[in-house]
Each structure stands twice: as C-alpha cells, then as structure tokens.
Scaffold this motif. Structure first.
Motif, PDB file in Angstrom:
ATOM      1  N   THR A   2     -10.463   7.454  10.056  1.00 55.20           N
ATOM      2  CA  THR A   2     -11.752   6.819   9.845  1.00 55.20           C
ATOM      3  C   THR A   2     -12.819   7.507  10.662  1.00 55.20           C
ATOM      4  OG1 THR A   2     -11.292   5.242  11.590  1.00 55.20           O
ATOM      5  CG2 THR A   2     -10.705   4.605   9.351  1.00 55.20           C
ATOM      6  N   ASP A  73      -5.158   2.643   1.739  1.00 53.42           N
ATOM      7  CA  ASP A  73      -4.688   2.881   3.101  1.00 53.42           C
ATOM      8  C   ASP A  73      -3.267   3.435   3.161  1.00 53.42           C
ATOM      9  OD1 ASP A  73      -7.061   1.961   4.300  1.00 53.42           O
ATOM     10  OD2 ASP A  73      -6.408  -0.120   4.103  1.00 53.42           O
ATOM     11  N   SER A  74      -2.637   3.674   2.034  1.00 55.82           N
ATOM     12  CA  SER A  74      -1.253   4.140   2.034  1.00 55.82           C
ATOM     13  C   SER A  74      -1.164   5.562   2.572  1.00 55.82           C
ATOM     14  CB  SER A  74      -0.665   4.074   0.621  1.00 55.82           C
ATOM     15  OG  SER A  74      -1.306   5.012  -0.217  1.00 55.82           O
ATOM     16  N   VAL A  78      -3.484   9.025   2.227  1.00 51.47           N
ATOM     17  CA  VAL A  78      -4.165   9.450   3.451  1.00 51.47           C
ATOM     18  C   VAL A  78      -3.868  10.912   3.772  1.00 51.47           C
ATOM     19  CG1 VAL A  78      -4.203   9.165   5.957  1.00 51.47           C
ATOM     20  CG2 VAL A  78      -4.342   7.151   4.486  1.00 51.47           C
ATOM     21  N   GLN A  98      -7.727  -1.489  -3.509  1.00 51.55           N
ATOM     22  CA  GLN A  98      -7.818  -1.962  -2.134  1.00 51.55           C
ATOM     23  C   GLN A  98      -6.513  -2.588  -1.664  1.00 51.55           C
ATOM     24  OE1 GLN A  98     -11.009  -4.815  -2.218  1.00 51.55           O
ATOM     25  NE2 GLN A  98      -9.696  -6.497  -2.873  1.00 51.55           N
ATOM     26  N   SER A  99      -5.618  -2.887  -2.604  1.00 53.43           N
ATOM     27  CA  SER A  99      -4.313  -3.456  -2.261  1.00 53.43           C
ATOM     28  C   SER A  99      -3.243  -2.813  -3.141  1.00 53.43           C
ATOM     29  CB  SER A  99      -4.322  -4.979  -2.446  1.00 53.43           C
ATOM     30  OG  SER A  99      -4.616  -5.316  -3.794  1.00 53.43           O
ATOM     31  N   SER A 119     -15.445   3.041   1.353  1.00 52.75           N
ATOM     32  CA  SER A 119     -14.380   3.172   2.343  1.00 52.75           C
ATOM     33  C   SER A 119     -14.618   4.448   3.136  1.00 52.75           C
ATOM     34  CB  SER A 119     -13.014   3.220   1.654  1.00 52.75           C
ATOM     35  OG  SER A 119     -11.972   3.288   2.595  1.00 52.75           O
ATOM     36  N   ILE A 121     -13.593   7.497   4.783  1.00 58.63           N
ATOM     37  CA  ILE A 121     -12.551   8.508   4.931  1.00 58.63           C
ATOM     38  C   ILE A 121     -13.234   9.814   5.288  1.00 58.63           C
ATOM     39  CG2 ILE A 121     -10.702   9.754   3.777  1.00 58.63           C
ATOM     40  CD1 ILE A 121     -10.220   7.388   2.014  1.00 58.63           C
ATOM     41  N   GLU A 128     -12.958   1.687  -2.427  1.00 57.04           N
ATOM     42  CA  GLU A 128     -11.786   0.872  -2.726  1.00 57.04           C
ATOM     43  C   GLU A 128     -12.184  -0.178  -3.750  1.00 57.04           C
ATOM     44  OE1 GLU A 128     -11.439  -2.382   0.706  1.00 57.04           O
ATOM     45  OE2 GLU A 128     -11.250  -0.325   1.481  1.00 57.04           O
TER      46      GLU A 128
END
Length: 386
Positions: A2, A73-74, A78, A98-99, A119, A121, A128
């Motif tokens: 982040t 976020d996986s 990433v 997002q999920s 998001s 990054i 997301e």
C-alpha cells in the motif's frame, strides 16, 4: 504494497495552471519574483499529484488489466501486480472483487447496484468491486471506469487452487479471462495447484517468476498482432513452481472432484446455518478451496480417507413460518487420478509441468456426436408429427 493516496490532477489541468502563472508574470512585472515563487510551488505541488494521472494516461506503455477471483487482497494478485509494475514496462490497472468470488463462475450481477472503490496499490491504478469477477472485467472494458478504451491484455489470477478439467466451468479466474475474450480482448488465466500440506505463501512469488516470461511474450505478440485471437490461454502452475519441468501445451480434461452434500446442524449451530443460507460462497462449489482449511462449523467427525478438509455434521432442521428449513453445504472429494492422456491438463500438472491450455468460446462437437444428435432430433420430430 500500500502507499499513501496522492491528490490526482489531470495533466491538462497542470499545463493550464502553468500557462496561467506565466500570463500573470507577464502582466505584473513588479511581482516577477513572487510569481516565480508561486509558479514553482504550484508546479512542485502538482508534480507528485499528476504522476498517477499521467501514468493512467501514459500511451507510451501498453495497458495491462489484472483481475482475479479471490479478491483484490489475495497474494496471487498482489505478487503478480508487483512484478508487472516492477518491470516498468506496463501501465498496470487492476479491477478485482473486494471479497472472495473464486467459485462464482461466469455469473454477473443484474438488477442490483454494485459499488466500486479506489484501492491503493503502489504503481497501479486499482479499484475493488462488490460484484463478481465477470462484473469486474465487463465494467473495466466498458469504458465507464477507466479512461482508456481497451487494454492490450487481460490477466486473471493467480488463483489458489487448480482450475483444470471441469473446474473451468465453476472457477471465476477462468471466467474473467473468458469474459475478456468475449469482449474481444486477448486474455490469460493463471492458477497455482495449491496443496495445504505442501504449499506456502512464497510459492505465489515463484509462480509469478515462472509465468512472467510467458506474459511478456504474450504482450509482445499481441502488439505484433500474432497472438491467438480465437482463444484465451489457461495456465496451470504445479504445486512446486520453482522445480517445474517446463511448459507443456495441453488439452482440457474431463476431470472433476466428486461432489458431496453435507447436512448442517441447525440446532447445534443456528448462526452457522443462517450463514450458509445467506452466503453464496458457502453454498457455492468450493472447488478453488479444496486445499484450504474447511470452515469450522460444528463438525461432528472428519473423514480422512480420500477427502480433504471435509466436515460431516448431524442432520438438522429448524421451523420458520410453519415451514421446516433444512441446511446443507457442498464440499468436494479429491478423486484419485486415473490413467489419462499425457497431453491433458490435469495429467501434465500432476507430472510437474506448467500446463498451458488454449480455451475457445466455441465448443467443437465431434462428428460422431453431431451425427448421433442429428439422428435423434430427426426421429423425435417425425414422432411428434404423427
């Protein structure tokens, strides 16, 4: 991963600001020094802010869109984005759920409003989305979200778990690449054959290192116009990526895990039962999570033969509005591999190869099946006419 979110100013606005300051300098010669100072401060403040915006509109670098099924976020996504950004060769954009939507297949959200949130990054423009993977790709390619008309390549992954055989119909990492192809954009999907007993998080970094040369070649050939246009490529990386035996062109197999429906105890775990009814992922086909820890929802005992992380629970039912509701959840049993063609995806993957399978939108029907279906249809229509 982040970074602090920067105040984004369009490059055109920055240029206009510079011109205004210059014109003010010409009209107020007595304040030259102050104008110069204000100009320097304004340009200095806007330089960092405009970097992200200029990157998004940087036509000198090919645009690559990254999505996945397990959420923004996986680790697979990433590390993949880190590598693409780190190369300095691409204008990387991310649009991912997002999920966890890893087993939502090719589903889309219709009649409901989805939310899109920026998001942060580092080095990429990312959003997301509250919808599915296909929602993400469809939205990203629609022109409503990003400033560009279309990316050079869509990469979906890296998924935690194999997407071989019939799993391709259920896993959303493949659906993301399929949706891109439907929209006319070249695409790839990537999965890592994750195994709970053997795999570790660093394997995702190794998986990125393994497939990065292929991604680079794909981007290069798309630019040259020689990348396949009638299919997307599904890339399956073996459990130990760093010791793979090389790339192998494969065919989609008919392999699938065996479904096993389990009754959930509503009496012992009422909250869990309600959760299973409301959570589409818990009711969905947990194909991509075969090698994960199963959810601890009141297991009475655990089967250990050929099953991986399968929990068996007592049958339960609860009355609501004078109706008896029963609760079930679906788990899968990993079937032993039968002798199969060495060129099939699942076989090559088990043998330690990186399996690369071309997937077309048009399923080719073999001539004997076509002939058999034609005979049946003709007979059925004749019988209906009598």
């Amino acid at each position: 991963m982040t970074t602090t979110k920067k105040n984004m100013l369009p490059p055109g606005l920055v240029n206009n600001l510079q011109e205004v300051l210059l014109s003010r300098k010409g009209g107020n010669s007595g304040d030259d020094k102050n104008d110069e100072q204000r100009k320097s401060e304004a340009v200095g403040d806007s330089t960092e802010a405009s970097t992200s915006a200029s990157d998004e509109n940087d036509n000198s670098k090919p645009v690559v869109l990254v999505t996945n099924g397990e959420g923004i976020d996986s680790l697979g996504l990433v590390y993949l984005v880190q590598a693409l950004v780190g190369s300095g060769l691409y204008n990387v954009h991310v649009c991912a759920p997002q999920s966890d939507k890893s087993v939502s297949g090719h589903s889309v959200t219709v009649g409901e409003t989805i939310t899109v949130t920026p998001s942060e990054i580092e080095g990429a423009t990312a959003y997301e989305v509250s919808g599915t993977t296909v929602d993400c790709v469809s939205l990203a390619l629609s022109g409503a979200l990003f400033s560009w008309s279309r990316p050079l390549l869509v990469i979906s992954g890296i998924n935690r778990g194999s997407s071989c055989g019939h799993h391709m119909f259920y896993t959303s990492v493949v659906a993301g690449a399929r949706e891109a192809l439907i929209c006319g954009v070249p695409s790839l999907s990537i999965s890592l054959n994750w195994k709970r007993e053997e795999s570790q998080e660093s394997d995702f970094k190794d998986a990125v290192a393994v497939c990065l040369p292929l991604l680079t070649a794909a981007i290069r050939d798309v630019e040259k116009g020689v990348f396949p246009k009638s299919c997307f490529l599904n890339i399956e990386i073996p459990t130990s990526p760093s010791t793979n035996k090389g790339f192998k062109l494969t065919k989609q197999s008919m392999w699938r895990s065996a479904p096993n429906w389990l009754a959930v105890s509503a009496n012992r775990h009422p909250s869990s039962a309600a959760h299973f009814m409301s959570n589409q992922q818990s009711l969905g086909l947990q194909l991509a999570q075969l090698s994960r820890d199963a959810s601890a929802a009141g297991a009475a005992r655990r089967i250990t033969t050929q099953r991986q992380n399968v929990e068996v629970e007592s049958v339960g039912a609860v009355k609501s509005d004078n109706k008896v509701k029963k609760y079930f959840r679906l788990e899968f049993i990993n079937k032993e591999q039968e002798d199969a063609d060495e060129d099939l995806d699942v076989k090559a993957l088990d043998n330690g190869f990186v399996a690369v399978t071309p997937i077309s939108l048009c399923q080719q029907i073999e001539s004997d099946i076509q002939s058999s279906a034609l005979d049946w249809i003709s007979g059925a229509l004749k019988a209906a006419e009598q």
